[in-house]
Design an enzyme around this catalytic site. Structure first.
Site, PDB file in Angstrom:
ATOM      1  N   LYS A 152       4.714-134.800 -18.601  1.00 23.88           N
ATOM      2  CA  LYS A 152       4.338-134.365 -17.207  1.00 23.88           C
ATOM      3  C   LYS A 152       4.462-132.762 -16.997  1.00 23.88           C
ATOM      4  O   LYS A 152       4.907-132.254 -17.597  1.00 23.88           O
ATOM      5  CB  LYS A 152       4.891-135.123 -16.092  1.00 23.88           C
ATOM      6  CG  LYS A 152       6.617-134.690 -15.723  1.00 23.88           C
ATOM      7  CD  LYS A 152       7.141-135.707 -14.980  1.00 23.88           C
ATOM      8  CE  LYS A 152       8.698-135.340 -15.100  1.00 23.88           C
ATOM      9  NZ  LYS A 152       9.520-136.434 -14.093  1.00 23.88           N
ATOM     10  N   TYR A 165      11.461-102.785  -6.322  1.00 25.57           N
ATOM     11  CA  TYR A 165      11.258-102.884  -5.047  1.00 25.57           C
ATOM     12  C   TYR A 165      12.877-102.663  -4.262  1.00 25.57           C
ATOM     13  O   TYR A 165      13.463-103.789  -4.809  1.00 25.57           O
ATOM     14  CB  TYR A 165      10.425-103.983  -4.644  1.00 25.57           C
ATOM     15  CG  TYR A 165       8.798-104.048  -5.067  1.00 25.57           C
ATOM     16  CD1 TYR A 165       8.286-102.704  -4.708  1.00 25.57           C
ATOM     17  CD2 TYR A 165       8.448-105.151  -5.732  1.00 25.57           C
ATOM     18  CE1 TYR A 165       6.958-102.700  -4.878  1.00 25.57           C
ATOM     19  CE2 TYR A 165       7.114-105.030  -5.987  1.00 25.57           C
ATOM     20  CZ  TYR A 165       6.522-103.980  -5.744  1.00 25.57           C
ATOM     21  OH  TYR A 165       5.042-103.816  -6.069  1.00 25.57           O
TER      22      TYR A 165
HETATM   23  C1  PLP Z   1      10.516-136.754 -15.285  1.00 22.30           C
HETATM   24  C2  PLP Z   1      10.673-138.398 -15.332  1.00 22.30           C
HETATM   25  C3  PLP Z   1      11.620-138.524 -16.479  1.00 22.30           C
HETATM   26  C4  PLP Z   1      12.235-137.767 -17.382  1.00 22.30           C
HETATM   27  O1  PLP Z   1      13.242-137.077 -16.838  1.00 22.30           O
HETATM   28  P1  PLP Z   1      14.384-136.320 -17.761  1.00 22.30           P
HETATM   29  O2  PLP Z   1      15.483-136.036 -17.030  1.00 22.30           O
HETATM   30  O3  PLP Z   1      13.637-134.909 -18.045  1.00 22.30           O
HETATM   31  O4  PLP Z   1      14.518-137.136 -18.697  1.00 22.30           O
HETATM   32  C5  PLP Z   1      11.611-140.037 -16.706  1.00 22.30           C
HETATM   33  N1  PLP Z   1      11.100-140.972 -15.833  1.00 22.30           N
HETATM   34  C6  PLP Z   1      10.477-140.474 -14.585  1.00 22.30           C
HETATM   35  C7  PLP Z   1      10.085-141.523 -13.683  1.00 22.30           C
HETATM   36  C8  PLP Z   1      10.281-139.005 -14.383  1.00 22.30           C
HETATM   37  O5  PLP Z   1       9.684-138.626 -13.315  1.00 22.30           O
END
Ligand code: PLP
Length: 385
Positions: free
Chosen positions: A39, A274
């Site tokens: 993702k 800044y």
């Molecule tokens: C993002 C996510 C993962 C992976 O989590 P990590 O901590 O990066 O391993 C697994 N399952 C779901 C539902 C997630 O949203």
């Protein structure tokens, strides 16, 4: 790729490291299938090349948050013969029909979503593949235990009507990155109960799953049939409390570097960037790094972010601006065009994403994921070893 963009800054993505990390994770959970979580553009690493490398290293599932991400994977050539693809963040009115058509595994946490999935299945003329999600204690997505019987009954009816296939029962851990946290055994116990309830009533899921990276690395009792690591695949420890990447045999995949665009002498007492929050302590040299919060460099790292420049760690001098920040080279001079490294694996003396997370008061997940689209990704070692 645009050469001048590469010259300004780039994020190198070492796909050989990613494949090795996937193999480490598979060895941690030898009895389970592995879903590569890709993702948010593969946590900033580039979703499609990451997905390909993860499958080359033995992942059989890909996981995304949104159906749009999942459909993009199908469109990029990851057909049902190459990978199961699951996504879990469906909005009302989302692309349910396209999702069913593409054979996605669709997460459902309640009866409203189930109705949208089955309506799409009726239109398309094939069953929706449902992954029923239980809220075992995270308190975010998922179906509360009190509402589970209603969801299970409705999903079984949809299955009997040929509109759905219950392919999975799943949940997500809240505190697996905190060693010994009492919520972990309680979530696992609740998950087992909710799975048993569904199976006693006739659900025949292909996979039951709850483990993220922390669970995959440290909690064998959480592995069930499938593990869903994200951050560990990118070579980053889910939390410094659990250990360093090297403790787990993982190697960071992203190296973020930039080219100095200006190096100049400046007198003592000169305000920098800044707000003049940094003032040169004496006559010195200042170097301009062409990356800013528009590229995902956290503004909270103003005055704290570490950069390897000319063999030494320097610290961001003054505020991070939208496109640039300044380093005080303390009188050293470096040629303009010198490459400096913000973070990488750490074995050439450079800081790591974890160092930036500590400097900015956040987690390394956010450091890599927020690197913006203005920074070109250069994928190395794409060919399987
Ligand atoms: C993002 C996510 C993962 C992976 O989590 P990590 O901590 O990066 O391993 C697994 N399952 C779901 C539902 C997630 O949203």
């Amino acid at each position: 790729m645009n050469e001048s963009a590469v010259a300004r800054a780039r994020a190198e993505i070492d796909l050989a490291a990613l494949r090795a990390n996937v193999r480490v994770l598979r060895r941690c959970a030898p009895g389970a299938a592995l879903m590569a979580v890709v993702k948010a553009d593969g946590y900033g690493h580039g979703m499609v090349p990451v997905a390909r490398a993860a499958l080359d290293a033995g992942a059989t599932w890909l996981g995304t948050a949104t159906p749009e991400e999942a459909l993009e994977l199908r469109a990029a050539g990851f057909g049902p013969d190459r990978a199961r693809i699951m996504c879990w963040l469906w909005a009302p009115g989302g692309p349910w029909r396209e999702g069913v058509e593409a054979g996605l595994d669709i997460s459902v946490s309640g009866v409203r979503a189930l109705r949208e999935a089955t309506a799409a299945a009726r239109e398309v003329g094939r069953p929706a593949r449902l992954q029923l999600k239980a809220d075992t204690g995270l308190g975010r997505g998922g179906c509360q235990p009190a509402d589970w019987p209603e969801l299970i009954a409705a999903a079984l009816r949809a299955e009997a009507d040929g509109l759905a296939r219950i392919t999975g029962l799943w949940s997500h851990l809240a505190c697996a990155d905190e060693p010994g946290h009492p919520s972990v055994p309680s979530q696992l116990a609740r998950f087992r109960e909710m799975v048993r309830y569904a199976e006693e009533r006739g659900a025949r899921p292909e996979v039951r799953h709850i483990a993220n990276s922390s669970g995959t690395l440290t909690l064998p009792e959480s592995h069930f049939d499938l593990v869903r690591p994200g951050i560990a695949m990118y070579g980053i420890s889910p939390s410094p409390l659990l250990g360093t990447p090297a403790d787990f045999g993982l190697r960071p995949v992203m190296t973020l570097s930039a080219s100095l665009v200006l190096v100049k002498h400046a007198p003592g007492g000169h305000g920098v960037s800044y707000g003049h929050q940094y003032v040169t302590p004496g006559r010195t040299t200042l170097a301009l790094v062409p990356l800013g919060y528009g590229d995902g460099i956290p503004r909270h790292a103003s005055g704290t972010g570490p950069v390897l420049a000319g063999g030494k760690w320097r610290t961001v001098a003054g505020r991070v601006a939208m496109d640039q920040f300044v380093l005080d080279l303390g009188g050293d001079t470096l040629p303009e065009g010198t490459e400096v490294v913000l973070f990488g694996p750490g074995d050439r003396g450079e800081p790591t994403a974890e160092d930036w997370a500590q400097a900015a008061g956040t987690i390394a997940y956010e450091i890599v994921t927020r690197i913006g689209s203005r920074v070109p990704r250069v994928h190395l070692n794409a060919r399987p070893d």
